[in-house]
Design a protein around this motif. Sequence first.
Motif, PDB file in Angstrom:
ATOM      1  N   LEU A  89      12.707  11.253  -6.627  1.00 12.47           N
ATOM      2  CA  LEU A  89      11.289  11.355  -6.268  1.00 12.47           C
ATOM      3  C   LEU A  89      11.131  12.339  -5.112  1.00 12.47           C
ATOM      4  CD1 LEU A  89       8.335  10.414  -6.433  1.00 12.47           C
ATOM      5  CD2 LEU A  89       8.943   8.507  -4.916  1.00 12.47           C
ATOM      6  N   GLN A  90      10.222  13.298  -5.297  1.00 13.49           N
ATOM      7  CA  GLN A  90       9.922  14.276  -4.253  1.00 13.49           C
ATOM      8  C   GLN A  90       8.469  14.115  -3.816  1.00 13.49           C
ATOM      9  OE1 GLN A  90      11.261  18.331  -4.790  1.00 13.49           O
ATOM     10  NE2 GLN A  90      12.714  17.714  -6.379  1.00 13.49           N
ATOM     11  N   LEU A  91       8.287  13.907  -2.522  1.00 13.48           N
ATOM     12  CA  LEU A  91       6.961  13.713  -1.938  1.00 13.48           C
ATOM     13  C   LEU A  91       6.772  14.633  -0.727  1.00 13.48           C
ATOM     14  CD1 LEU A  91       7.007   9.799  -2.062  1.00 13.48           C
ATOM     15  CD2 LEU A  91       5.460  11.268  -3.393  1.00 13.48           C
ATOM     16  N   ASN A  92       7.300  15.821  -0.793  1.00 12.10           N
ATOM     17  CA  ASN A  92       7.266  16.740   0.347  1.00 12.10           C
ATOM     18  C   ASN A  92       5.851  17.238   0.655  1.00 12.10           C
ATOM     19  OD1 ASN A  92      10.118  16.625   0.379  1.00 12.10           O
ATOM     20  ND2 ASN A  92      10.258  18.319  -1.074  1.00 12.10           N
ATOM     21  N   ASP A  93       5.631  17.507   1.930  1.00 14.93           N
ATOM     22  CA  ASP A  93       4.406  18.158   2.414  1.00 14.93           C
ATOM     23  C   ASP A  93       3.137  17.405   2.026  1.00 14.93           C
ATOM     24  OD1 ASP A  93       5.936  20.313   3.485  1.00 14.93           O
ATOM     25  OD2 ASP A  93       6.074  21.188   1.468  1.00 14.93           O
ATOM     26  N   ASN A  94       3.174  16.110   2.206  1.00 10.71           N
ATOM     27  CA  ASN A  94       1.970  15.281   2.041  1.00 10.71           C
ATOM     28  C   ASN A  94       1.589  14.684   3.395  1.00 10.71           C
ATOM     29  OD1 ASN A  94       1.224  15.259  -0.923  1.00 10.71           O
ATOM     30  ND2 ASN A  94       3.384  14.718  -1.090  1.00 10.71           N
ATOM     31  N   SER A  95       0.779  13.641   3.376  1.00  5.04           N
ATOM     32  CA  SER A  95       0.322  13.018   4.634  1.00  5.04           C
ATOM     33  C   SER A  95       0.732  11.553   4.683  1.00  5.04           C
ATOM     34  CB  SER A  95      -1.205  13.141   4.755  1.00  5.04           C
ATOM     35  OG  SER A  95      -1.607  14.496   4.724  1.00  5.04           O
ATOM     36  N   LEU A  96       1.914  11.250   4.211  1.00  5.06           N
ATOM     37  CA  LEU A  96       2.379   9.865   4.139  1.00  5.06           C
ATOM     38  C   LEU A  96       2.883   9.370   5.490  1.00  5.06           C
ATOM     39  CD1 LEU A  96       4.347  10.129   0.776  1.00  5.06           C
ATOM     40  CD2 LEU A  96       2.245   8.821   1.145  1.00  5.06           C
ATOM     41  N   SER A  97       2.591   8.132   5.758  1.00  2.00           N
ATOM     42  CA  SER A  97       3.131   7.474   6.946  1.00  2.00           C
ATOM     43  C   SER A  97       3.819   6.169   6.572  1.00  2.00           C
ATOM     44  CB  SER A  97       2.023   7.196   7.962  1.00  2.00           C
ATOM     45  OG  SER A  97       1.012   6.380   7.401  1.00  2.00           O
ATOM     46  N   ASP A  98       3.442   5.592   5.419  1.00  2.00           N
ATOM     47  CA  ASP A  98       4.011   4.321   4.961  1.00  2.00           C
ATOM     48  C   ASP A  98       4.651   4.531   3.584  1.00  2.00           C
ATOM     49  OD1 ASP A  98       4.684   1.774   4.330  1.00  2.00           O
ATOM     50  OD2 ASP A  98       2.636   0.976   4.265  1.00  2.00           O
ATOM     51  N   ILE A  99       5.965   4.407   3.526  1.00  2.00           N
ATOM     52  CA  ILE A  99       6.673   4.546   2.243  1.00  2.00           C
ATOM     53  C   ILE A  99       7.434   3.258   1.906  1.00  2.00           C
ATOM     54  CG2 ILE A  99       6.892   7.062   2.354  1.00  2.00           C
ATOM     55  CD1 ILE A  99       9.686   6.728   3.467  1.00  2.00           C
ATOM     56  N   SER A 100       7.035   2.181   2.542  1.00  6.65           N
ATOM     57  CA  SER A 100       7.731   0.897   2.355  1.00  6.65           C
ATOM     58  C   SER A 100       7.598   0.370   0.929  1.00  6.65           C
ATOM     59  CB  SER A 100       7.187  -0.138   3.346  1.00  6.65           C
ATOM     60  OG  SER A 100       5.788  -0.350   3.144  1.00  6.65           O
ATOM     61  N   GLU A 101       6.544   0.747   0.193  1.00 11.71           N
ATOM     62  CA  GLU A 101       6.335   0.242  -1.163  1.00 11.71           C
ATOM     63  C   GLU A 101       7.336   0.790  -2.176  1.00 11.71           C
ATOM     64  OE1 GLU A 101       2.006  -0.080  -2.321  1.00 11.71           O
ATOM     65  OE2 GLU A 101       1.783   1.114  -0.501  1.00 11.71           O
ATOM     66  N   LEU A 102       8.016   1.853  -1.809  1.00 10.94           N
ATOM     67  CA  LEU A 102       8.941   2.468  -2.749  1.00 10.94           C
ATOM     68  C   LEU A 102      10.075   1.533  -3.156  1.00 10.94           C
ATOM     69  CD1 LEU A 102       9.266   6.118  -1.355  1.00 10.94           C
ATOM     70  CD2 LEU A 102       8.064   5.355  -3.406  1.00 10.94           C
ATOM     71  N   ALA A 103      10.504   0.672  -2.270  1.00 11.33           N
ATOM     72  CA  ALA A 103      11.608  -0.232  -2.584  1.00 11.33           C
ATOM     73  C   ALA A 103      11.284  -1.134  -3.766  1.00 11.33           C
ATOM     74  CB  ALA A 103      11.953  -1.078  -1.350  1.00 11.33           C
ATOM     75  N   ALA A 104      10.035  -1.581  -3.850  1.00 10.80           N
ATOM     76  CA  ALA A 104       9.640  -2.469  -4.945  1.00 10.80           C
ATOM     77  C   ALA A 104       9.218  -1.697  -6.184  1.00 10.80           C
ATOM     78  CB  ALA A 104       8.493  -3.374  -4.475  1.00 10.80           C
ATOM     79  N   LYS A 105       8.598  -0.551  -6.002  1.00  6.97           N
ATOM     80  CA  LYS A 105       8.054   0.204  -7.139  1.00  6.97           C
ATOM     81  C   LYS A 105       9.091   1.092  -7.831  1.00  6.97           C
ATOM     82  CE  LYS A 105       3.268   0.095  -5.641  1.00  6.97           C
ATOM     83  NZ  LYS A 105       1.980   0.814  -5.519  1.00  6.97           N
ATOM     84  N   LYS A 132      -1.491  16.277  -1.222  1.00  9.55           N
ATOM     85  CA  LYS A 132      -2.411  15.619  -0.281  1.00  9.55           C
ATOM     86  C   LYS A 132      -2.453  14.104  -0.489  1.00  9.55           C
ATOM     87  CE  LYS A 132      -5.381  19.647   0.524  1.00  9.55           C
ATOM     88  NZ  LYS A 132      -6.770  20.175   0.552  1.00  9.55           N
ATOM     89  N   ILE A 133      -1.308  13.523  -0.720  1.00 10.99           N
ATOM     90  CA  ILE A 133      -1.201  12.071  -0.898  1.00 10.99           C
ATOM     91  C   ILE A 133      -1.019  11.421   0.467  1.00 10.99           C
ATOM     92  CG2 ILE A 133       0.203  10.231  -1.908  1.00 10.99           C
ATOM     93  CD1 ILE A 133       1.035  12.217  -4.092  1.00 10.99           C
ATOM     94  N   ASN A 134      -1.801  10.384   0.745  1.00 15.35           N
ATOM     95  CA  ASN A 134      -1.666   9.686   2.025  1.00 15.35           C
ATOM     96  C   ASN A 134      -1.217   8.241   1.881  1.00 15.35           C
ATOM     97  OD1 ASN A 134      -4.051   8.415   1.175  1.00 15.35           O
ATOM     98  ND2 ASN A 134      -5.323   9.852   2.366  1.00 15.35           N
ATOM     99  N   ASN A 135      -1.092   7.771   0.626  1.00 11.65           N
ATOM    100  CA  ASN A 135      -0.547   6.425   0.410  1.00 11.65           C
ATOM    101  C   ASN A 135      -0.024   6.317  -1.021  1.00 11.65           C
ATOM    102  OD1 ASN A 135      -2.568   4.846  -1.440  1.00 11.65           O
ATOM    103  ND2 ASN A 135      -3.868   5.909   0.058  1.00 11.65           N
ATOM    104  N   LEU A 136       0.795   5.302  -1.262  1.00 10.56           N
ATOM    105  CA  LEU A 136       1.426   5.105  -2.577  1.00 10.56           C
ATOM    106  C   LEU A 136       0.969   3.800  -3.235  1.00 10.56           C
ATOM    107  CD1 LEU A 136       5.045   6.168  -1.509  1.00 10.56           C
ATOM    108  CD2 LEU A 136       3.382   7.546  -2.796  1.00 10.56           C
ATOM    109  N   SER A 137      -0.172   3.319  -2.839  1.00 10.10           N
ATOM    110  CA  SER A 137      -0.652   2.026  -3.339  1.00 10.10           C
ATOM    111  C   SER A 137      -0.900   2.034  -4.845  1.00 10.10           C
ATOM    112  CB  SER A 137      -1.929   1.598  -2.601  1.00 10.10           C
ATOM    113  OG  SER A 137      -2.952   2.582  -2.760  1.00 10.10           O
TER     114      SER A 137
END
Length: 242
Positions: A63-79, A47-52
């Motif tokens: 990294l596996q983030l299946n079946d969550n509520s994510l819409s923004d994954i742009s932070e992954l490039a830096a993190k 039930k993750i909706n952001n990666l802040s």
Amino acid sequence: MVSLSDRISKVDDENTELNLDGLQKPDLALLSAKADVITELSLNACKINNLSSLPKMSGLFKLQLNDNSLSDISELAAKCPGLMELSVSGNKKIASIDQLKPLAELKTLLKIELEGCDIAEDKDYRKPVFAAIATLSNVDGFDKRGIEIPDDDDEDEEEEEESEEEESGGGGLAALYNADLPSEDEEDGDYDSNEEPEGSDGEEDEDEIIQPSEGNDEGAGSSGLSSGPPPKRARTVSDDSD
């Protein structure tokens, strides 16, 4: 239930995989304690909706983030700058190519899974994904040419089965060679179990019956059979000798 802290505490230099599947809304900031050690992280159905709050994880490659509520994954490039495999299947809010374009900053990303996202509803969605992220070689199990790529887990299972067969003697070259080795009889020459012994006419030999001679010849035993060779036939003088 094992807490997030307990699971993180088990991560060390030898155990670098962390599975938090099903843990509801975990505090990702706690991962910072082992951020440099974790190489594989699974956060499916959390039930993750952001990666802040996700800390920078330089060593993370899967990294596996299946079946969550994510819409923004742009932070992954830096993190997660060393990320090679990313799975966000089932995040329906990922619906456009623009949401994926920031991943192009990752110079190591080779594989991405998008099944179950709205973007995958388009029949030809893979083509724009490959075009947006140049490093990719696998989008949902297919390469850029549309050829299906075998799953790594299937290959591992096949290798394990082959290894087990070889160890049990049920397969491999040893079994092949053993099957072709001739028997001792075959080594002495081609042998046919139906072949008659040398000197036989091919039919079953009947027991030879010796008929007794008529009368009691000289030299005959009590059984009536001759005890020695038959006497020589007397030579007959021709009438021409007169």
